[in-house]
Write an enzyme that holds these catalytic residues in place. Structure first.
Site, mmCIF file in Angstrom:
data_model
loop_
_atom_site.group_PDB
_atom_site.id
_atom_site.type_symbol
_atom_site.label_atom_id
_atom_site.label_comp_id
_atom_site.label_asym_id
_atom_site.label_seq_id
_atom_site.Cartn_x
_atom_site.Cartn_y
_atom_site.Cartn_z
ATOM 1 N N ASP A 183 -7.889 -2.072 14.193
ATOM 2 C CA ASP A 183 -9.288 -2.298 13.800
ATOM 3 C C ASP A 183 -9.435 -3.529 12.901
ATOM 4 O O ASP A 183 -10.495 -3.778 12.343
ATOM 5 C CB ASP A 183 -9.851 -1.063 13.080
ATOM 6 N N HIS A 195 -7.614 -4.130 10.102
ATOM 7 C CA HIS A 195 -7.320 -3.949 8.671
ATOM 8 C C HIS A 195 -6.032 -4.652 8.265
ATOM 9 O O HIS A 195 -5.130 -4.851 9.074
ATOM 10 C CB HIS A 195 -7.329 -2.470 8.251
ATOM 11 N N ASP A 247 0.832 -1.201 0.000
ATOM 12 C CA ASP A 247 0.000 0.000 0.000
ATOM 13 C C ASP A 247 0.870 1.256 0.000
ATOM 14 O O ASP A 247 2.083 1.180 0.186
ATOM 15 C CB ASP A 247 -0.954 -0.013 1.209
HETATM 16 C C1 GLP Z 1 -0.636 0.548 8.544
HETATM 17 C C2 GLP Z 1 -0.287 -0.247 7.302
HETATM 18 C C3 GLP Z 1 -0.569 -1.699 7.493
HETATM 19 C C4 GLP Z 1 0.048 -2.178 8.787
HETATM 20 C C5 GLP Z 1 -0.577 -1.441 9.933
HETATM 21 C C6 GLP Z 1 -0.046 -1.908 11.269
HETATM 22 O O1 GLP Z 1 -1.951 0.918 8.591
HETATM 23 N N1 GLP Z 1 -0.979 0.203 6.140
HETATM 24 O O2 GLP Z 1 -0.054 -2.419 6.392
HETATM 25 O O3 GLP Z 1 -0.153 -3.542 8.922
HETATM 26 O O4 GLP Z 1 -0.292 -0.086 9.759
HETATM 27 O O5 GLP Z 1 1.169 -1.280 11.539
HETATM 28 P P1 GLP Z 1 2.148 -1.657 12.692
HETATM 29 O O6 GLP Z 1 2.822 -2.895 12.272
HETATM 30 O O7 GLP Z 1 3.107 -0.501 12.774
HETATM 31 O O8 GLP Z 1 1.346 -1.808 13.915
#
Ligand code: GLP
Length: 262
Positions: free
Chosen positions: A137, A139, A67
């Site tokens: 959440d 995602h 992304d």
């Molecule tokens: C962002 C990214 C995701 C990632 C999420 C969690 O929203 N777009 O791909 O998985 O953060 O991030 P972290 O690993 O820093 O908790």
């Protein structure tokens, strides 16, 4: 779904780096799906260390990002491409041209850019192993709750909670976090041959439990992993703390007949 509960970042780094190492060795044109965020960092540190030791090469690999924000200036330190260069690809021998990511200057351009991105992934032969984090959440990528489970690469609008979570990369300023992003869809992610989702910390425990043990629902995009033939969820103790079947997952992993890889 295979759930692996580890004793922390170093173990996660080794376990997942082993799986990537196997992909790198077993294909002449390996394709790795990279994720940003803090969860995959122990894996990237382990891969960099193994590369420095001469144990692995990315010379023939290709890498695709999940992304990207829309609207950040090119080369912005917060862009996911810059993040992955700084955290991984600047330190290994992946050729520059072999790192690809979705990108769109404007939301209006995202559908066409998404279609092209999907074609480039297909032309590479599809993704062998896709790394994933999980939002609090539920995602994956930037597929927020209510995203179609069949979605492909396209623009999405971020929820305020996600912008708040990601403000730490923008000097704590939630307003500076772009509202729009381009992300592989859930359908795109499910096309990868092996999905490896990493989660650490108590703040992920509820989302992990919902994704692994809750119903399949667009409200928890990571629950789509339940549909995949080869999905592995790698956790630390805190992220695993709300799983009901944790004892079973530990026994199942310890009793794997041949090895303890994923
Ligand atoms: C962002 C990214 C995701 C990632 C999420 C969690 O929203 N777009 O791909 O998985 O953060 O991030 P972290 O690993 O820093 O908790």
């Amino acid at each position: 779904m295979e759930v692996v509960i580890t004793d922390g970042p170093a173990a996660i780094g080794r376990l997942v780096a082993d799986a990537i190492d196997q992909v790198l060795r077993s294909s002449e044109a390996p394709v790795i799906g990279l994720a940003t965020g803090s969860s995959p960092l122990p894996v990237y540190q382990e891969l960099i260390a193994r590369h420095r030791d001469g144990a692995i090469t990315f010379e023939h690999a290709q890498a695709f990002l999940l992304d990207e924000y829309i609207g950040l200036p090119e080369g912005s330190p917060q862009s996911y491409r810059t993040f992955i260069e700084a955290q991984l690809t600047d330190h290994i021998d992946l050729p520059n041209r072999a790192l690809d990511g979705p990108s769109a200057a404007r939301v209006e351009d995202a559908s066409a850019a998404g279609r092209c991105y999907e074609q480039r992934i297909a032309a590479a032969g599809g993704i062998d192993l896709q790394l994933l984090g999980i939002g609090s959440d539920g995602h994956i990528g930037f597929n927020e709750p209510s995203s179609s489970l069949a979605s492909r690469t396209r623009a999405k609008t971020l929820m305020d909670a996600t912008r708040h979570d990601n403000a730490r990369f923008f000097d704590g300023d939630t307003d500076a976090v772009p509202r729009h992003v381009i992300t592989q869809g859930i359908g795109t992610i499910l096309d990868a041959r092996h999905l490896v989702l990493i989660a650490m910390g108590e703040s992920k425990a509820a989302a992990v439990a919902a994704a692994v043990e809750g119903p399949l629902t667009a409200m928890i995009p990571a629950s789509a992993l339940q549909l995949h033939r080869h999905a592995t969820v790698v956790l630390d103790e805190e992220a695993a703390s709300r799983l009901r079947l944790d004892t079973y997952y530990r026994e199942a992993f310890d009793n794997k007949p041949h090895c303890q890889g994923i």
